[in-house]
Design an enzyme around this catalytic site. Structure first.
Site, PDB file in Angstrom:
ATOM      1  N   ILE A   1     -19.177  -5.991 -48.565  1.00  0.00           N
ATOM      2  CA  ILE A   1     -17.922  -5.247 -48.516  1.00  0.00           C
ATOM      3  C   ILE A   1     -18.361  -3.777 -48.530  1.00  0.00           C
ATOM      4  O   ILE A   1     -19.190  -3.383 -49.342  1.00  0.00           O
ATOM      5  CB  ILE A   1     -16.999  -5.613 -49.707  1.00  0.00           C
ATOM      6  CG1 ILE A   1     -15.695  -4.812 -49.683  1.00  0.00           C
ATOM      7  CG2 ILE A   1     -17.680  -5.455 -51.053  1.00  0.00           C
ATOM      8  CD1 ILE A   1     -14.647  -5.340 -50.717  1.00  0.00           C
ATOM      9  N   SER A   2     -17.847  -2.967 -47.607  1.00  0.00           N
ATOM     10  CA  SER A   2     -18.314  -1.585 -47.480  1.00  0.00           C
ATOM     11  C   SER A   2     -18.016  -0.790 -48.750  1.00  0.00           C
ATOM     12  O   SER A   2     -17.091  -1.098 -49.497  1.00  0.00           O
ATOM     13  CB  SER A   2     -17.648  -0.892 -46.293  1.00  0.00           C
ATOM     14  OG  SER A   2     -17.979  -1.517 -45.085  1.00  0.00           O
ATOM     15  N   GLN A   3     -18.812   0.262 -48.952  1.00  0.00           N
ATOM     16  CA  GLN A   3     -18.597   1.181 -50.073  1.00  0.00           C
ATOM     17  C   GLN A   3     -17.214   1.831 -49.923  1.00  0.00           C
ATOM     18  O   GLN A   3     -16.840   2.235 -48.821  1.00  0.00           O
ATOM     19  CB  GLN A   3     -19.698   2.245 -49.993  1.00  0.00           C
ATOM     20  CG  GLN A   3     -19.683   3.227 -51.118  1.00  0.00           C
ATOM     21  CD  GLN A   3     -20.804   4.256 -50.967  1.00  0.00           C
ATOM     22  OE1 GLN A   3     -21.762   4.049 -50.222  1.00  0.00           O
ATOM     23  NE2 GLN A   3     -20.676   5.347 -51.674  1.00  0.00           N
TER      24      GLN A   3
ATOM     25  N   ARG B   1      -9.276  -4.416 -55.150  1.00  0.00           N
ATOM     26  CA  ARG B   1     -10.587  -4.662 -54.521  1.00  0.00           C
ATOM     27  C   ARG B   1     -11.363  -5.779 -55.215  1.00  0.00           C
ATOM     28  O   ARG B   1     -12.137  -6.490 -54.573  1.00  0.00           O
ATOM     29  CB  ARG B   1     -11.403  -3.355 -54.509  1.00  0.00           C
ATOM     30  CG  ARG B   1     -12.709  -3.441 -53.705  1.00  0.00           C
ATOM     31  CD  ARG B   1     -13.343  -2.061 -53.547  1.00  0.00           C
ATOM     32  NE  ARG B   1     -14.501  -2.067 -52.657  1.00  0.00           N
ATOM     33  CZ  ARG B   1     -15.771  -2.093 -53.073  1.00  0.00           C
ATOM     34  NH1 ARG B   1     -16.037  -2.121 -54.356  1.00  0.00           N
ATOM     35  NH2 ARG B   1     -16.763  -2.093 -52.213  1.00  0.00           N
TER      36      ARG B   1
END
Ligand code: SAH
Length: 213
Positions: A63-65, A37
């Site tokens: 960027i999503s959790q 990530r």
């Protein structure tokens, strides 16, 4: 483009955090444990990459959790070979999770800058979605429909009709619906005109915007 032993360790910690928050899908947990990530974010943010937090990725987007990515991915019930549509490619992290789950992924992004960046980046990590599209997710992707599942990764003020109509019978749409706060909503297509709807709690996303730019 470095992925070290330390990153690997941090990812395992993140996997444990997600397990503690209730994620059980082994494929999803394995994907989070495998995907670097930190490489989807600017290098200055290395220390944040494996915290369970959303983060800016440029062009006013995030960027999503990781928990949100895992929660939505789990709801999709992906089987290898499933045809999947993602709305909001962004950094490509969610796209990579879908690829790891064995899906044939089509993903639409409305921001040209992100579309170009992510189109170049994903293959470098070995991820080859079927197609990345620069376009407007509100209209879905009729040419490739129907889909086994569709995921929307931005907050939708309403449920776009085309997305429901592009699902297979038995297909699943996972979409956060609402303006300031969104309710994660799952639609399962039971028949040509029948949908089962389930609401699964509050989340916060950047907005799903009309048209591309
Ligand atoms: N899945 C992404 C999340 C990015 S945030 C990730 O894992 O990084 C949501 C993304 O949706 C943003 O990149 C935003 O530009 C995009 N988006 C917003 N409205 C859209 C629309 N109508 N069609 C396609 N993409 C859209």
């Amino acid at each position: 483009m470095k992925d070290t032993f330390r990153h690997h360790g941090l990812r395992q910690q993140l996997v444990n955090v997600l397990k503690n928050k209730g994620i059980t899908h082994t494929g999803v947990l394995a994907a989070v444990g495998k995907i670097p990530r930190h490489l989807f974010m600017d290098s200055g943010f290395l220390n944040h990459a494996y915290q369970d937090k959303a983060f800016p990725i440029g062009a006013d987007q995030t960027i999503s959790q990781p928990y949100t990515v895992a929660f939505q991915s789990e709801l999709m019930q992906i089987k290898p070979g499933h045809k999947v549509l993602e709305i909001g490619t962004g950094s490509g992290y969610q796209t990579a999770v879908l690829c790891e789950l064995g899906a044939k992924v089509y993903s639409i992004e409305r921001q040209n800058e992100l579309f170009k960046k992510t189109s170049k980046f994903l293959p470098k990590l070995g991820y080859r979605p079927k197609k990345l599209i620069f376009g407007d997710g509100y209209i879905g992707l009729k040419a490739e429909a129907p889909f086994d599942s569709i995921i929307v990764t931005a907050g939708a003020p309403f449920v776009p009709r085309p997305l429901l109509s592009q699902l297979k019978i038995g297909g699943r749409l996972v979409i956060p619906v609402g303006d300031d706060v969104q309710i994660m909503t799952l639609f399962v297509r039971k028949g040509p005109k029948e949908f089962e709807k389930e609401e699964l709690g509050e989340f916060r996303f950047v907005p799903l915007l009309e048209d591309k730019n």
